[in-house]
Scaffold this motif. Structure first.
Motif, PDB file in Angstrom:
ATOM      1  N   LYS A 194      -7.502   7.459  -4.093  1.00 20.26           N
ATOM      2  CA  LYS A 194      -7.021   8.821  -3.900  1.00 20.26           C
ATOM      3  C   LYS A 194      -8.140   9.764  -4.297  1.00 20.26           C
ATOM      4  O   LYS A 194      -9.081   9.369  -4.988  1.00 20.26           O
ATOM      5  N   LEU A 195      -8.053  10.994  -3.845  1.00 17.55           N
ATOM      6  CA  LEU A 195      -9.049  11.993  -4.206  1.00 17.55           C
ATOM      7  C   LEU A 195      -8.568  12.786  -5.413  1.00 17.55           C
ATOM      8  O   LEU A 195      -7.398  13.150  -5.501  1.00 17.55           O
ATOM      9  N   VAL A 196      -9.486  13.065  -6.345  1.00 20.09           N
ATOM     10  CA  VAL A 196      -9.193  13.853  -7.531  1.00 20.09           C
ATOM     11  C   VAL A 196     -10.244  14.948  -7.612  1.00 20.09           C
ATOM     12  O   VAL A 196     -11.442  14.688  -7.459  1.00 20.09           O
ATOM     13  N   ASN A 197      -9.801  16.181  -7.864  1.00 21.17           N
ATOM     14  CA  ASN A 197     -10.761  17.280  -7.945  1.00 21.17           C
ATOM     15  C   ASN A 197     -11.542  17.245  -9.255  1.00 21.17           C
ATOM     16  O   ASN A 197     -11.137  16.608 -10.219  1.00 21.17           O
ATOM     17  N   ALA A 198     -12.654  17.966  -9.280  1.00 19.49           N
ATOM     18  CA  ALA A 198     -13.496  18.023 -10.478  1.00 19.49           C
ATOM     19  C   ALA A 198     -13.222  19.267 -11.308  1.00 19.49           C
ATOM     20  O   ALA A 198     -13.857  19.483 -12.334  1.00 19.49           O
ATOM     21  N   TRP A 199     -12.291  20.099 -10.901  1.00 21.80           N
ATOM     22  CA  TRP A 199     -11.968  21.342 -11.580  1.00 21.80           C
ATOM     23  C   TRP A 199     -11.532  21.114 -13.020  1.00 21.80           C
ATOM     24  O   TRP A 199     -11.745  21.944 -13.899  1.00 21.80           O
ATOM     25  N   SER A 200     -10.937  19.962 -13.283  1.00 21.01           N
ATOM     26  CA  SER A 200     -10.449  19.670 -14.640  1.00 21.01           C
ATOM     27  C   SER A 200     -11.585  19.532 -15.646  1.00 21.01           C
ATOM     28  O   SER A 200     -11.357  19.616 -16.849  1.00 21.01           O
ATOM     29  N   MET A 201     -12.800  19.343 -15.183  1.00 25.27           N
ATOM     30  CA  MET A 201     -13.947  19.207 -16.103  1.00 25.27           C
ATOM     31  C   MET A 201     -14.233  20.505 -16.851  1.00 25.27           C
ATOM     32  O   MET A 201     -14.967  20.504 -17.831  1.00 25.27           O
ATOM     33  N   CYS A 202     -13.655  21.618 -16.377  1.00 26.37           N
ATOM     34  CA  CYS A 202     -13.852  22.906 -17.060  1.00 26.37           C
ATOM     35  C   CYS A 202     -12.497  23.554 -17.341  1.00 26.37           C
ATOM     36  O   CYS A 202     -12.324  24.760 -17.181  1.00 26.37           O
ATOM     37  N   GLY A 257      -9.662  23.438 -15.755  1.00 25.12           N
ATOM     38  CA  GLY A 257      -8.762  23.720 -14.642  1.00 25.12           C
ATOM     39  C   GLY A 257      -7.772  22.576 -14.506  1.00 25.12           C
ATOM     40  O   GLY A 257      -7.888  21.557 -15.185  1.00 25.12           O
ATOM     41  N   PRO A 258      -6.792  22.718 -13.647  1.00 27.22           N
ATOM     42  CA  PRO A 258      -5.848  21.623 -13.450  1.00 27.22           C
ATOM     43  C   PRO A 258      -6.509  20.461 -12.717  1.00 27.22           C
ATOM     44  O   PRO A 258      -7.419  20.662 -11.917  1.00 27.22           O
ATOM     45  N   GLU A 259      -6.088  19.248 -13.013  1.00 31.78           N
ATOM     46  CA  GLU A 259      -6.548  18.086 -12.261  1.00 31.78           C
ATOM     47  C   GLU A 259      -5.539  17.824 -11.152  1.00 31.78           C
ATOM     48  O   GLU A 259      -4.353  17.631 -11.411  1.00 31.78           O
ATOM     49  N   LEU A 260      -6.011  17.851  -9.947  1.00 34.46           N
ATOM     50  CA  LEU A 260      -5.159  17.637  -8.783  1.00 34.46           C
ATOM     51  C   LEU A 260      -5.533  16.330  -8.123  1.00 34.46           C
ATOM     52  O   LEU A 260      -6.717  16.031  -7.947  1.00 34.46           O
ATOM     53  N   GLU A 261      -4.519  15.542  -7.785  1.00 37.75           N
ATOM     54  CA  GLU A 261      -4.734  14.257  -7.108  1.00 37.75           C
ATOM     55  C   GLU A 261      -4.139  14.349  -5.703  1.00 37.75           C
ATOM     56  O   GLU A 261      -3.036  14.840  -5.525  1.00 37.75           O
ATOM     57  N   TYR A 262      -4.916  13.900  -4.720  1.00 34.53           N
ATOM     58  CA  TYR A 262      -4.513  13.989  -3.325  1.00 34.53           C
ATOM     59  C   TYR A 262      -4.394  12.592  -2.747  1.00 34.53           C
ATOM     60  O   TYR A 262      -5.276  11.768  -2.941  1.00 34.53           O
ATOM     61  N   LYS A 263      -3.301  12.353  -2.034  1.00 37.99           N
ATOM     62  CA  LYS A 263      -3.147  11.058  -1.379  1.00 37.99           C
ATOM     63  C   LYS A 263      -3.332  11.254   0.133  1.00 37.99           C
ATOM     64  O   LYS A 263      -3.059  12.311   0.682  1.00 37.99           O
ATOM     65  N   ARG A 264      -3.763  10.199   0.776  1.00 37.00           N
ATOM     66  CA  ARG A 264      -4.024  10.239   2.204  1.00 37.00           C
ATOM     67  C   ARG A 264      -2.714  10.151   2.993  1.00 37.00           C
ATOM     68  O   ARG A 264      -1.863   9.307   2.704  1.00 37.00           O
ATOM     69  N   VAL A 265      -2.582  11.023   3.959  1.00 34.27           N
ATOM     70  CA  VAL A 265      -1.429  11.040   4.855  1.00 34.27           C
ATOM     71  C   VAL A 265      -1.987  11.092   6.266  1.00 34.27           C
ATOM     72  O   VAL A 265      -2.855  11.890   6.569  1.00 34.27           O
ATOM     73  N   GLU A 266      -1.484  10.205   7.114  1.00 34.17           N
ATOM     74  CA  GLU A 266      -1.976  10.198   8.501  1.00 34.17           C
ATOM     75  C   GLU A 266      -0.936  10.696   9.448  1.00 34.17           C
ATOM     76  O   GLU A 266       0.220  10.648   9.221  1.00 34.17           O
TER      77      GLU A 266
END
Length: 107
Positions: free
Chosen positions: A88-96, A98-107
């Motif tokens: 899954k994809l996770v944003n890097a915003w949480s390193m400062c 920010g919220p950590e957002l996790e994205y799952k693939r949808v086709e």
């Protein structure tokens, strides 16, 4: 979505907004963010590259200009999304903080 305070996991309609990325084979993308409450959707588009980071692959999303839905730690119009162990994809915003957002693939 998780925040810096534990436990702070929020999912689905409990979140303040929902967002998605559509990635195209020509290395362009569209990001959409819809807020609950007023239902307003904001969109932004740009280009992406896939890079090998130190310990995993990441997407580098580059926007042509600043936009309110860009979640990052700098003033640059770009975002970093990392592939985690569940693919899954996770944003890097949480390193400062920010919220950590996790994205799952949808086709």
């Amino acid at each position: 979505m998780t925040g810096s305070m534990i436990p702070s996991e929020t999912t689905g309609e409990d979140m303040a907004w929902q967002e998605s990325y559509v990635l195209y084979t020509d290395h362009t993308f569209v990001k959409s963010s819809t807020r609950y409450g007023d239902g307003e959707t904001i969109k932004a588009e740009g280009t992406y590259t896939i890079e090998n980071a130190t310990d995993r692959k990441r997407l580098v999303l580059t926007y042509p200009n600043d936009n309110d839905i860009i979640g990052n730690c700098t003033s640059e119009p770009e975002e970093y999304l990392y592939f985690n162990s569940n693919n899954k994809l996770v944003n890097a915003w949480s390193m400062c903080d920010g919220p950590e957002l996790e994205y799952k693939r949808v086709e």
